[in-house]
Design an enzyme around this catalytic site. Structure first.
Site, short mmCIF file in Angstrom:
data_model
loop_
_atom_site.label_atom_id
_atom_site.label_comp_id
_atom_site.label_asym_id
_atom_site.label_seq_id
_atom_site.Cartn_x
_atom_site.Cartn_y
_atom_site.Cartn_z
N HIS A 229 -9.67 2.55 0.19
CA HIS A 229 -8.20 2.45 0.14
C HIS A 229 -7.81 1.74 -1.15
O HIS A 229 -8.01 0.53 -1.29
CB HIS A 229 -7.71 1.70 1.37
CG HIS A 229 -6.22 1.57 1.47
ND1 HIS A 229 -5.35 2.18 0.60
CD2 HIS A 229 -5.44 0.89 2.36
CE1 HIS A 229 -4.11 1.87 0.93
NE2 HIS A 229 -4.14 1.10 2.00
N CYS B 278 0.80 -1.23 0.00
CA CYS B 278 0.00 0.00 0.00
C CYS B 278 0.83 1.28 0.00
O CYS B 278 0.28 2.37 -0.03
CB CYS B 278 -0.95 -0.01 1.18
SG CYS B 278 -2.06 -1.42 1.09
N HIS C 127 -2.46 8.69 6.01
CA HIS C 127 -2.72 7.37 5.42
C HIS C 127 -4.13 6.94 5.84
O HIS C 127 -4.91 6.50 5.02
CB HIS C 127 -1.65 6.38 5.87
CG HIS C 127 -1.79 5.03 5.27
ND1 HIS C 127 -1.88 4.84 3.91
CD2 HIS C 127 -1.86 3.78 5.83
CE1 HIS C 127 -2.00 3.54 3.65
NE2 HIS C 127 -2.00 2.88 4.80
#
Lengths: 721, 94
Positions: free
Chosen positions: A306, A143, A271
């Site tokens: 995400h 990620c 994040h």
């Protein structure tokens, strides 16, 4: 020394929120939440979880979903901005997974059908689409991939390796990610509510974002990539360090790189995935860094989900938009901020003066990246960080012939090292409890790291890890998919999911060695190790910090022959890899290694002429190098043999040329084994007679070349100091 | 205790399954103490192993453990796990 400003001159973005920066901004400013129950494929319980899905995506032609959205984002970024970029750096984890899943389920056995499987096939596709002649790099660090790609692109320009780079991140939705994160119980069934008191997890999404960045004119102003920083938690395969130590290190490093302090930052793009652990650890890191006053901060993942490898690039594009439009997004999904976080996220988007943004992206393997975007407040612009070539301090290789010296000795005796070591033998010298859940690729990687470190004789472990793998963790990926389909998509294995990400082995090495510096995994078939070496040359820095550069691949009985044409053509299945402990710069004596030529562009004419020119033409080649280790992948044999002939013709080289894949066997990172052999021959000062038809041949101070031939020609130089 | 006690059978079965599923090194099934801590003790079972056990329990016994709160109670030790499965499995209901 001051480098040029790195200006963002084009952006493209595709996500559940919309297509293009204007639509994305409008959606974020109105606080629209785009996550909806999955519609892309049916789920067994008929209760699909919310996802950030791009609805009504036109799917023309043969390309998988990731390729399609990346092409859309790339076209936007390049629209009206002049000539083709001279490099492409792309972060992605899933590549053509959505297509591969369907093929595996249907039992399709035709390798041609899997040609868009790899993450690198996306970058190649983009490079071909925009006429880029290389270098093309593919980063796969879960990620954080998109943000790590930006750091690498930044250093390519600072190092003068490129002037215009198309950089970004992308991941299309797939069963692997949907069921994988679900198996980890990391999904909020109500949709992600980052930083909220009642948050239950993240929302899996898809998306792509690309940025065209270039060395700008210092006299003109623009929105710049001001700096970026990388770190690794070296703590756990999936959970972040509870104190946020790695996140703090990445943010601090990014600020240092940009020549800024925390007080210079006007907005923090978190994040903020919405998982209990991530948000808590990130909040601790933010509070540690921003002690006096904290700027406005929020996560956009409540609005769009995400998008994994894309997230870092998507949020870089959003951050650029914030600076351009003087606004900041709200933290969608937030009702009551979790008091334990001790942060005050912005509930709604608002206009605000924004000169600089700090954007965070963290991933599995404790892989952290932070990027600073904005208008320069000073003339501080750092020059190149890395120092090439790299000095080799230790080396190790593993093949079917055995561990380090067993492989090297057999190779040096001109005997075949083909075959595959049993999994238990690979792990023979590793801590049993650490490897119990690990399959073939991470075991090979850990063994190589351990043995190269031992060979270096250094007390301190390498602090940065650069790992190239052609195909990633095939055992885990295949087990995950077959287990999923065998159970009617009901029982995905969390262990196999965690192990399936390309950067899982590098994360394991960091955990074993405590390496908290940059941790980068590159991938791209036969030139994956070369990519890792290039990135190490760009990023390995610091006064005393050593790095580990390795190339490693496993061969899988079902998967490899579908993916790698050389494995299909191989006499016997083989795998393994090679590892080098390197120090930055030219300190001390010994042997150096440098990537002298790398294009990464498949099937481009005239590459061998370019390669010979890059090596300094015949005169330098014959003065500096006493041997050539030539890698001709079995899948590219006729083309590669022709290229070798052309190399000899153009260079006039008449020393020993060793066709090393006949010894190592066929696997994508065989060039890492050859690099280790080249280092050891150069250090010993001679080529073993068994490899050059008779007596040992003295090198008289010369080094050697490791050539990669076939569809992606490369050249590594190994030389004595 | 007696053969009619499903808990004992279940504990024996779970011991075998856990050792196999988690590739526990150097641990024999009978060494897992039903009342000893399942996590963080000598077994070195961690959060990823727990998730793997969650899948196995749903697959083999039809019992879902899908949130952290229940998980924390159920995975205290093997006896608590067996009791939870026995109480909630489809077979015991039938």
């Amino acid at each position: 020394m001051t480098g040029p400003p790195i200006i963002i001159s084009g952006v493209g973005i595709v996500s559940a929120l919309g297509t293009g920066p204007a639509e994305t901004r409008k959606a974020l400013q109105t606080g629209w939440v785009a996550t909806r129950p999955l519609s892309l494929f049916p789920t067994p319980d008929d209760r699909p979880l919310p996802v950030g899905e791009i609805r009504n995506l036109p799917m023309p032609g043969v390309f998988p979903r990731t390729h399609v959205i990346t092409r859309m984002a790339a076209r936007q970024a390049l629209e009206g901005v002049g000539p083709a970029p001279d490099a492409v750096v792309l972060g992605t984890t899933t590549g053509g997974m959505s297509t591969t899943e369907r093929l595996i389920r249907q039992g399709v056995g035709d390798p041609q059908a899997y040609r868009f499987h790899s993450p690198a096939s996306v970058s190649q596709n983009i490079a071909q689409m925009c006429g880029c002649r290389g270098p093309v790099l593919t980063v796969s660090t879960a990620c954080s991939s998109g943000a790590v790609a930006i750091k690498i692109a930044l250093e390519l320009i600072r190092n003068g390796k490129a002037r215009r780079v198309l950089v970004g991140g992308t991941d299309g939705l797939s069963r692997l990610t949907y069921y994988g994160f679900s198996s980890l119980q990391l999904i909020d069934p109500k949709g992600a509510r980052p930083l909220d008191l009642d948050r239950r997890g993240m929302t899996v999404a898809e998306g792509a974002a690309m940025l065209l960045i270039e060395a700008g004119d210092p006299r003109k102003t623009g929105i710049e990539i001001l700096g970026a920083g990388l770190s690794c938690d070296a703590f756990h395969p999936t959970s972040p360090h509870p104190d946020g130590a790695g996140a703090l290190a990445a943010m601090s490093s990014a600020l240092d790189d940009a020549g800024l302090t925390d007080q210079d930052i006007d907005y923090i793009n978190l994040h903020g995935t919405g998982t209990a652990d991530n948000d808590l650890s990130e909040a601790r890191a933010v509070r540690s860094l921003f002690r006096l006053a904290r700027p406005p901060l929020s996560s956009v993942k409540g609005a769009m989900g995400h998008s994994l490898a894309a997230a870092g690039a998507i949020e870089a594009v959003i951050s650029q938009g914030c600076v351009a439009g003087q606004w900041v997004p709200g933290n969608s999904g937030l009702k009551t901020a979790d008091p334990a976080l001790k942060l005050k996220p912005l509930a709604r988007a608002q206009n605000a003066p924004v000169r600089t943004v700090l954007s965070n992206s963290f991933g599995f393997g404790g892989n952290n990246a932070s990027v600073v975007i904005g208008r320069s407040t000073s003339n501080h612009r750092p020059a190149a960080a890395g120092r090439r070539p790299l000095t080799v301090l230790g080396s190790a290789c593993i093949t079917g012939a055995g561990h380090a010296d067993q492989t090297y000795n057999r190779f040096a005796a001109g005997k075949s090292c083909q075959g595959m070591l049993p999994a238990a033998e690979i792990a023979r010298y590793l801590p049993p409890k650490q490897v119990r859940r690990l399959r073939r690729l991470p075991r090979l990687a850990l063994a190589l790291a351990q043995q190269a470190h031992l060979d270096s004789g250094r007390k301190g472990m390498p602090q940065s890890i650069f790992l190239g793998t052609g195909w990633g963790a095939l055992s885990e990926t295949h087990r995950f998919l077959t287990g999923l389909f065998d159970s009617g998509e009901k029982f995905p294995s969390p262990t196999d999911f965690i192990g399936s990400v390309h950067n899982a082995p590098a994360g394991q090495i960091a955990m074993m060695t405590g390496a908290t510096g940059a941790n980068v995994t590159t991938t791209g078939g036969n030139c994956s190790f070369e990519q890792a070496l290039m990135v190490a040359g760009l990023l390995a820095g610091g006064e005393t910090k050593n790095a580990l550069v390795l190339g490693v691949d496993e061969t899988h009985e079902h998967f490899s022959r579908l993916l790698d044409p050389s494995c299909t053509a191989a006499q016997a299945p083989s795998d393994g890899g090679g590892a080098l402990v390197v120090g930055p710069g030219l300190e001390g004596h010994g042997v150096c290694i440098d990537l002298a030529f790398y294009s990464g562009v498949i099937r481009c004419k005239g590459l061998i002429t370019e390669l010979v020119n890059a090596l300094g033409r015949p005169q330098r080649i014959n003065t500096r190098f006493g041997f050539v280790l030539a890698g001709i992948p079995a899948g590219d044999r006729p083309q590669g043999a022709g290229q070798l002939h052309r190399f000899r013709e153009l260079s006039g080289f008449n020393g020993p040329v060793i066709d090393y894949r006949k010894l190592t066997g066929e696997f994508a990172s065989a060039s890492a084994v050859a690099a280790v052999a080249a280092v050891r021959f150069t250090a010993a000062g001679h080529i073993p007679g068994a490899l050059c038809g008779g007596e040992d041949r003295r090198l008289k101070g010369k080094g050697g070349l490791v050539l990669g031939l076939g569809s992606c020609p490369t050249a590594m130089e190994v030389a004595r100091r | 205790m007696s053969e009619t006690n499903p808990g004992t059978w279940l504990i024996e079965e779970l011991r075998l399954k856990i050792v196999d599923l988690l590739d526990l090194i150097d641990i024999r099934p009978e060494e897992i103490d039903p009342d000893g801590p399942l996590l963080g003790g000598d077994l070195e079972i961690d959060s990823i192993d727990v998730l793997e056990m969650v899948m196995m329990i749903e697959k083999d016994y039809g019992v879902r453990i899908d949130n952290r709160e229940i998980g924390e109670k159920v995975f205290v030790n093997l006896r608590a796990l067996a009791a939870y499965i026995a109480e909630n499995s489809r077979e015991s209901c039938g």
